[in-house]
Design a protein around this motif. Structure first.
Motif, PDB file in Angstrom:
ATOM      1  N   GLN A 154      37.233  -8.577  16.308  1.00 44.98           N
ATOM      2  CA  GLN A 154      36.208  -9.536  15.924  1.00 44.98           C
ATOM      3  C   GLN A 154      35.536 -10.168  17.144  1.00 44.98           C
ATOM      4  OE1 GLN A 154      37.052 -13.662  14.259  1.00 44.98           O
ATOM      5  NE2 GLN A 154      36.635 -12.537  12.375  1.00 44.98           N
ATOM      6  N   PHE A 155      34.199 -10.261  17.086  1.00 40.64           N
ATOM      7  CA  PHE A 155      33.462 -11.108  18.021  1.00 40.64           C
ATOM      8  C   PHE A 155      33.768 -12.550  17.646  1.00 40.64           C
ATOM      9  CE2 PHE A 155      29.388 -13.275  19.220  1.00 40.64           C
ATOM     10  CZ  PHE A 155      29.501 -13.082  20.599  1.00 40.64           C
ATOM     11  N   PRO A 156      34.122 -13.410  18.607  1.00 36.04           N
ATOM     12  CA  PRO A 156      34.685 -14.716  18.240  1.00 36.04           C
ATOM     13  C   PRO A 156      33.700 -15.739  17.705  1.00 36.04           C
ATOM     14  CG  PRO A 156      34.568 -14.505  20.619  1.00 36.04           C
ATOM     15  CD  PRO A 156      34.195 -13.158  20.050  1.00 36.04           C
ATOM     16  N   GLN A 164      21.505 -21.804  10.477  1.00 39.44           N
ATOM     17  CA  GLN A 164      21.025 -21.036  11.623  1.00 39.44           C
ATOM     18  C   GLN A 164      21.703 -21.505  12.914  1.00 39.44           C
ATOM     19  OE1 GLN A 164      16.711 -21.162  11.574  1.00 39.44           O
ATOM     20  NE2 GLN A 164      16.580 -19.798   9.814  1.00 39.44           N
ATOM     21  N   LEU A 165      23.017 -21.601  12.834  1.00 40.06           N
ATOM     22  CA  LEU A 165      23.822 -22.049  13.966  1.00 40.06           C
ATOM     23  C   LEU A 165      24.912 -21.035  14.262  1.00 40.06           C
ATOM     24  CD1 LEU A 165      24.347 -25.821  13.054  1.00 40.06           C
ATOM     25  CD2 LEU A 165      22.794 -24.909  14.788  1.00 40.06           C
ATOM     26  N   TRP A 166      25.363 -21.038  15.510  1.00 43.25           N
ATOM     27  CA  TRP A 166      26.507 -20.220  15.918  1.00 43.25           C
ATOM     28  C   TRP A 166      27.727 -21.130  16.066  1.00 43.25           C
ATOM     29  CZ3 TRP A 166      26.106 -15.023  16.059  1.00 43.25           C
ATOM     30  CH2 TRP A 166      24.807 -14.483  16.090  1.00 43.25           C
ATOM     31  N   ALA A 167      28.882 -20.633  15.653  1.00 43.44           N
ATOM     32  CA  ALA A 167      30.110 -21.412  15.767  1.00 43.44           C
ATOM     33  C   ALA A 167      31.281 -20.472  15.974  1.00 43.44           C
ATOM     34  CB  ALA A 167      30.335 -22.243  14.494  1.00 43.44           C
ATOM     35  N   PRO A 168      32.320 -20.905  16.703  1.00 40.21           N
ATOM     36  CA  PRO A 168      33.528 -20.086  16.797  1.00 40.21           C
ATOM     37  C   PRO A 168      34.087 -19.810  15.397  1.00 40.21           C
ATOM     38  CG  PRO A 168      33.595 -21.853  18.413  1.00 40.21           C
ATOM     39  CD  PRO A 168      32.425 -22.139  17.518  1.00 40.21           C
ATOM     40  N   VAL A 169      34.452 -18.589  15.145  1.00 35.92           N
ATOM     41  CA  VAL A 169      34.929 -18.215  13.809  1.00 35.92           C
ATOM     42  C   VAL A 169      36.096 -19.093  13.384  1.00 35.92           C
ATOM     43  CG1 VAL A 169      35.956 -16.381  12.424  1.00 35.92           C
ATOM     44  CG2 VAL A 169      34.151 -15.838  14.049  1.00 35.92           C
ATOM     45  N   VAL A 170      37.010 -19.391  14.295  1.00 34.15           N
ATOM     46  CA  VAL A 170      38.194 -20.178  13.929  1.00 34.15           C
ATOM     47  C   VAL A 170      37.827 -21.595  13.516  1.00 34.15           C
ATOM     48  CG1 VAL A 170      39.769 -18.838  15.349  1.00 34.15           C
ATOM     49  CG2 VAL A 170      38.626 -20.824  16.338  1.00 34.15           C
TER      50      VAL A 170
END
Length: 521
Positions: A154-156, A164-170
């Motif tokens: 997985q890309f993290p 429309q935001l990016w966030a760490p999957v965890v």
């Protein structure tokens, strides 16, 4: 989802059995699968048995194909292409857990690189191509090649579609704070693909290496209608087709959930939308190498069972799950067995009184192939596949028609208020996932006891967040003659919503923070 490779200690003999099965399965591929141009760095589409993929359904069923194609079931898993990856990913730079990440678009393909955080400019590791996507509705997750055949990692960072935001999957799931490596190499192959593709075969090889194949990426026609090869072969005969159209008998060569008994229709959806576990290691090995044996229309999941924590069935398997992962039940269920996480609607449906009559199923409110929807209706349908008009009281009044003229007397709220909406009281937002509260699919009535004994927010206090449990108890006693429970000082003086925020677990806090920011429908 329950995966017994994580729940059971696997002996060397068992691992050997998996490897032997994998070695045998790898040899016998259909002739059309020997495509030397097929990508070697990701799972590929190779229908097996009687599966023929949605490509074969389109010519005869263009309308149904079109509605499926517009659904999020189709895009549950996709091969990564520039057209289905957010444009903002080109040039994306983020840092997390001691690493810097950079994404670049090269000749129509996306590649991710990483280096130790604050490392030298020349410290970037080799690029890894983004080869698969999971999700496209609320949350989109990206999977990278590993250099180990068709094994993925997985890309993290995940993309929150609406915001429309990016966030760490965890940080988009409720996880222990030390769960930085939530999805290690091979986790998609050994776990996610169990429900996110059609007839997946993870095909373990050795170590963390897989040679995974799918009947189709995403949830496609044959997930709900079963294998199509015999249906196509027999209906090449025009006389047979005309006889079926003019007669009243169903076509026995294909499964149709609309024609099934309620239990079988619900299981066609619940094969994925449930908390389930494998019956034993032998069934798990067969599933991973050959694919699932369950076919829509059957009344049993074959190699698996639906986990209901407070029922007497599968006692040995449930004890093993609990002994291996003591948090398993509590992370997924409230203390009385009501489901508390999203995507497991069958568990709630099975526990609902509505199912006792034998007529109620997922398709009582949902449909997969609507007709003649306006653009606005089509957009709403795509979100949750509800039938026209089923987003409000009509879903309940189709069975409880008498209540339509008695709603105020029953609810003790104004007719046009949120307190008179059937679902707000009987299907409240007591499940959580995808960064939001979601309606329970277990039809129930609110009580104070559910909050006292199980920590579950009751429907009354989900709207009246500023009221203590004593206020709710007084109303339920006066209106519905519920026995007045014993109440502590905090029950009488502290707002229920605030109390859960301060004393509950992470699930309570996330759920109530969401509740405080919403407008009750």
């Amino acid at each position: 989802m329950v995966f017994l490779q994580k729940l059971l200690p696997v002996s060397a003999a068992a691992r050997g059995a998996v490897r032997l099965a994998a070695a045998g399965a790898a040899v016998f591929l259909p002739a059309f699968a020997l495509d030397y141009t097929a990508p070697a760095n990701r799972p590929i589409k190779v229908p097996a048995g009687g599966y023929v993929s949605s490509d074969s359904c389109r010519a005869c069923h263009p309308g149904n194909y079109a509605s499926w194609h517009d659904s999020y079931h189709r895009t549950m898993t996709q091969v990564a292409e520039a057209r289905n990856i957010p444009a903002a990913m080109d040039g994306l730079e983020r840092s997390f857990d001691g690493w810097d990440y950079r994404v670049e678009l090269r000749e129509g393909k996306y590649f991710a690189r990483k280096r130790p955080q604050a490392g030298a400019a020349s410290g970037w590791l080799d690029p890894q191509q983004i080869v698969l996507l999971t999700g496209s509705h609320h949350l989109q997750i990206f999977w990278l090649e590993t250099g180990e055949g068709r094994t993925l990692v997985q890309f993290p960072f995940a993309y929150l579609v609406k915001a429309q935001l990016w966030a760490p999957v965890v940080q988009t799931f409720l996880l222990p704070p030390d769960a930085n490596n939530f999805y290690a190499a091979g986790e998609w192959n050994g776990a996610c693909m169990d429900c996110h593709v059609t007839q997946g075969r993870s095909r373990f090889v050795e170590g963390d290496r897989f040679d995974s194949l799918v009947g189709e990426f995403g949830i496609a026609c044959e997930s709900c209608h079963s294998e199509g090869a015999d249906h196509i072969a027999q209906n090449r005969n025009p006389l047979r087709r005309y006889a079926l159209h003019l007669g009243d008998k169903p076509d026995a060569t294909i499964a149709n959930p609309k024609r099934m008994k309620s239990a079988e229709a619900a299981l066609a959806c619940g094969q994925c939308h449930s908390v389930w576990a494998f019956n034993n290691m032998a069934d798990k090995i067969a599933w991973n190498q050959e694919g699932g044996k369950f076919r829509p229309g059957q009344s049993d999941l074959q190699q698996r069972f639906v986990v209901q924590p407070n029922t007497p069935d599968h006692a040995e398997q449930k004890r093993m799950i609990q002994n291996t992962n003591p948090h398993f039940m509590g992370d997924r269920f409230w203390g009385d067995g009501m489901i508390r996480v999203t995507g497991r609607e069958l568990n709630g449906l099975l526990a609902s009184p509505c199912t006792k009559g034998g007529e109620f199923s997922c398709l009582s409110c949902h449909e997969m192939h609507p007709k003649d929807l306006s653009a606005t209706e089509a957009k709403a349908w795509t979100s949750d596949q509800l039938k026209r008009g089923m987003d409000g009281d009509a879903a309940c009044l189709q069975c409880h028609a008498k209540m339509k003229t008695e709603i105020v007397a029953h609810s003790h709220h104004a007719a046009d208020s949120a307190g008179s909406r059937c679902q707000n009281c009987h299907m409240p937002h007591t499940t959580y996932g995808l960064l939001r509260g979601i309606r329970s699919h277990q039809v129930s009535s609110p009580t104070v006891a559910e909050s006292q004994q199980h920590g579950r927010p009751n429907a009354c206090n989900l709207c009246h967040l500023d009221k203590p449990l004593a206020w709710t108890a007084d109303k339920l006693t006066a209106w519905y003659r519920q026995p007045l429970p014993a109440l502590s000082g905090d029950d009488r003086e502290v707002a229920a919503g605030l109390r859960r925020l301060l004393t509950g677990d992470a699930g309570h806090r996330a759920h109530d923070a969401w509740g405080m920011g919403r407008t009750p429908p």
